[in-house]
Design a protein around this motif. Structure first.
Motif, mmCIF file in Angstrom:
data_model
loop_
_atom_site.group_PDB
_atom_site.id
_atom_site.type_symbol
_atom_site.label_atom_id
_atom_site.label_comp_id
_atom_site.label_asym_id
_atom_site.label_seq_id
_atom_site.Cartn_x
_atom_site.Cartn_y
_atom_site.Cartn_z
ATOM 1 N N UNK A 187 11.939 -3.308 -2.572
ATOM 2 C CA UNK A 187 12.651 -2.887 -3.774
ATOM 3 C C UNK A 187 13.377 -1.554 -3.590
ATOM 4 N N UNK A 188 13.309 -1.010 -2.360
ATOM 5 C CA UNK A 188 14.006 0.228 -2.022
ATOM 6 C C UNK A 188 13.697 1.333 -3.028
ATOM 7 N N UNK A 189 12.417 1.531 -3.277
ATOM 8 C CA UNK A 189 12.002 2.571 -4.215
ATOM 9 C C UNK A 189 10.695 3.208 -3.750
ATOM 10 N N UNK A 190 10.590 4.511 -3.880
ATOM 11 C CA UNK A 190 9.367 5.262 -3.562
ATOM 12 C C UNK A 190 8.873 4.989 -2.142
ATOM 13 N N UNK A 191 9.798 4.851 -1.199
ATOM 14 C CA UNK A 191 9.408 4.504 0.172
ATOM 15 C C UNK A 191 8.592 5.634 0.809
ATOM 16 N N UNK A 192 9.063 6.866 0.697
ATOM 17 C CA UNK A 192 8.341 7.997 1.284
ATOM 18 C C UNK A 192 7.011 8.223 0.585
ATOM 19 N N UNK A 193 7.016 8.164 -0.729
ATOM 20 C CA UNK A 193 5.777 8.303 -1.495
ATOM 21 C C UNK A 193 4.742 7.282 -1.031
ATOM 22 N N UNK A 194 5.138 6.042 -0.930
ATOM 23 C CA UNK A 194 4.208 4.981 -0.562
ATOM 24 C C UNK A 194 3.703 5.147 0.860
ATOM 25 N N UNK A 195 4.616 5.402 1.789
ATOM 26 C CA UNK A 195 4.222 5.571 3.195
ATOM 27 C C UNK A 195 3.206 6.692 3.359
ATOM 28 N N UNK A 196 3.489 7.852 2.759
ATOM 29 C CA UNK A 196 2.613 9.008 2.926
ATOM 30 C C UNK A 196 1.280 8.821 2.207
ATOM 31 N N UNK A 197 1.304 8.207 1.025
ATOM 32 C CA UNK A 197 0.066 7.995 0.276
ATOM 33 C C UNK A 197 -0.854 7.030 1.012
ATOM 34 N N UNK A 198 -0.286 5.980 1.576
ATOM 35 C CA UNK A 198 -1.096 5.018 2.330
ATOM 36 C C UNK A 198 -1.725 5.692 3.547
ATOM 37 N N UNK A 199 -0.929 6.473 4.279
ATOM 38 C CA UNK A 199 -1.435 7.133 5.478
ATOM 39 C C UNK A 199 -2.525 8.148 5.144
ATOM 40 N N UNK A 200 -2.262 9.029 4.177
ATOM 41 C CA UNK A 200 -3.237 10.068 3.838
ATOM 42 C C UNK A 200 -4.523 9.482 3.268
ATOM 43 N N UNK A 201 -4.409 8.496 2.383
ATOM 44 C CA UNK A 201 -5.615 7.909 1.800
ATOM 45 C C UNK A 201 -6.424 7.164 2.856
ATOM 46 N N UNK A 202 -5.751 6.608 3.858
ATOM 47 C CA UNK A 202 -6.461 5.925 4.939
ATOM 48 C C UNK A 202 -7.247 6.923 5.777
ATOM 49 N N UNK A 203 -6.633 8.060 6.076
ATOM 50 C CA UNK A 203 -7.328 9.103 6.842
ATOM 51 C C UNK A 203 -8.512 9.648 6.047
ATOM 52 N N UNK A 204 -8.313 9.874 4.748
ATOM 53 C CA UNK A 204 -9.371 10.450 3.913
ATOM 54 C C UNK A 204 -10.447 9.445 3.546
ATOM 55 N N UNK A 205 -10.182 8.154 3.764
ATOM 56 C CA UNK A 205 -11.180 7.136 3.427
ATOM 57 C C UNK A 205 -12.453 7.298 4.241
ATOM 58 N N UNK A 206 -12.309 7.751 5.474
ATOM 59 C CA UNK A 206 -13.489 7.898 6.336
ATOM 60 C C UNK A 206 -14.464 8.927 5.768
ATOM 61 N N UNK A 207 -14.042 10.192 5.515
ATOM 62 C CA UNK A 207 -14.996 11.128 4.902
ATOM 63 C C UNK A 207 -15.447 10.694 3.512
ATOM 64 N N UNK A 208 -14.551 10.049 2.750
ATOM 65 C CA UNK A 208 -14.940 9.586 1.402
ATOM 66 C C UNK A 208 -16.058 8.547 1.490
ATOM 67 N N UNK A 209 -15.937 7.620 2.415
ATOM 68 C CA UNK A 209 -16.958 6.577 2.559
ATOM 69 C C UNK A 209 -18.262 7.161 3.111
ATOM 70 N N UNK A 210 -18.151 8.146 3.976
ATOM 71 C CA UNK A 210 -19.369 8.800 4.489
ATOM 72 C C UNK A 210 -20.101 9.515 3.370
#
Length: 307
Positions: A277-300
């Protein structure tokens, strides 16, 4: 606790193998894409079919599903409040709300459910809720509000969930289970063998994809990205705990399960929506990456507090 640690260690090692393979370009430039397509289109549907055929449906569709649904809606609304106040566009706000609440039930949910929770069927109702309700609703909003471009017809939009191979595999297993049909061994065994590819393929692809990533959350999208990641990584698991414990009286493994599932990162397929849909591409990319990295300490943290 030992089993949980062993589960995380298993996942980490497979991801590390994928990362090294990516660095050495063992599978070539199309390796992650091929592995992801294999897992999404063939292996994961097979895995979920075999899991749901033998699952106890009364345990699958119960209070934990409502907890995940309510925590998802809650975090989406918490993102939309500042989005409305700051007058972000509808399409941009929709993608941000998805990043803040839509968990990665497919790519990471299945490995986490398999190795940490000990039962891959636990993630199935979350996938169905997201694929059959959340995705169609969000995509409809995006269809109606994003600018130009060819849009799929009404029939195609309505049938999108049931054309998704993961949903089809899950629903097929539920149907067989609910109707009491018996799948012959010679048919079920090869399906189970194919399903065994799903988890390692997803983890290897994820490890490969970590190569060459740039530093996220810079520029004009910084505030929305950080807001979405905060909601996804910290608020949603906390909200799931509060709803599960306070509203439904969940304790023990049931409470642990809903909080772990809520702590999963933003789903990677959201980036596909943003591109489409050519919308919020940077927002989505960065949010997915950061939340994936932070998922490890969050799950621990979740594991240390609740297990």
């Amino acid at each position: 606790m030992g089993g949980v640690v062993a589960g995380f260690a298993t996942i980490a090692l497979i991801v590390l193998v994928g990362y090294v393979a990516g660095r050495r370009e063992v599978l070539g430039p199309d390796g992650p894409r091929v592995l992801s397509r294999l897992a999404f289109s063939i292996a994961t549907p097979a895995l979920l079919f075999t899991v749901m055929v033998d699952a106890e449906l009364s345990d699958v569709f119960s209070a934990p599903l409502l907890v995940i649904a309510l925590s998802t809606i809650g975090c989406a609304l918490l993102f939309l409040i500042p989005a409305v106040l700051r007058r972000w566009s509808v399409g941009y706000s929709t993608m941000g709300a998805l990043c803040a609440s839509y968990v990665n039930a497919g790519n990471l949910g299945i490995p986490i459910s398999s190795y940490v929770l000990g039962d891959p069927s636990l993630v199935a109702p979350v996938m169905l809720f997201q694929m059959l309700l959340v995705s169609p609703a969000a995509l409809t909003v995006l269809d109606l509000t994003t600018a130009e471009g060819e849009r799929p017809g009404v029939l195609r939009q309505l049938t999108t969930p049931v054309r998704n191979p993961v949903v089809v595999g899950c629903l097929a297993g539920v149907t067989v289970n609910a109707t009491g049909l018996t799948v012959p061994g010679p048919v079920l065994e090869p399906i189970a063998l194919i399903g065994g590819i799903a988890v390692p393929a997803v983890l290897l692809a994820f490890g490969i994809s970590l190569n060459g990533r740039t530093v996220p959350a810079r520029g004009p999208d910084r505030v929305p990205v950080l807001l979405a990641v905060l909601l996804k990584s910290a608020v949603q698991p906390l909200l799931a705990w509060a709803i599960g414990y306070g509203l439904f009286g969940l304790t023990g493994s049931a409470l642990f399960t809903v909080v772990v599932l809520a702590a999963l990162p933003s789903a990677q397929n959201l980036y596909t929506y943003a591109q489409r849909y050519d919308t919020a591409i940077t927002l989505t990319r960065d949010a997915v990456l950061l939340s994936t990295v932070l998922a490890v300490p969050a799950l621990v943290v979740v594991t240390l507090l609740l297990s």
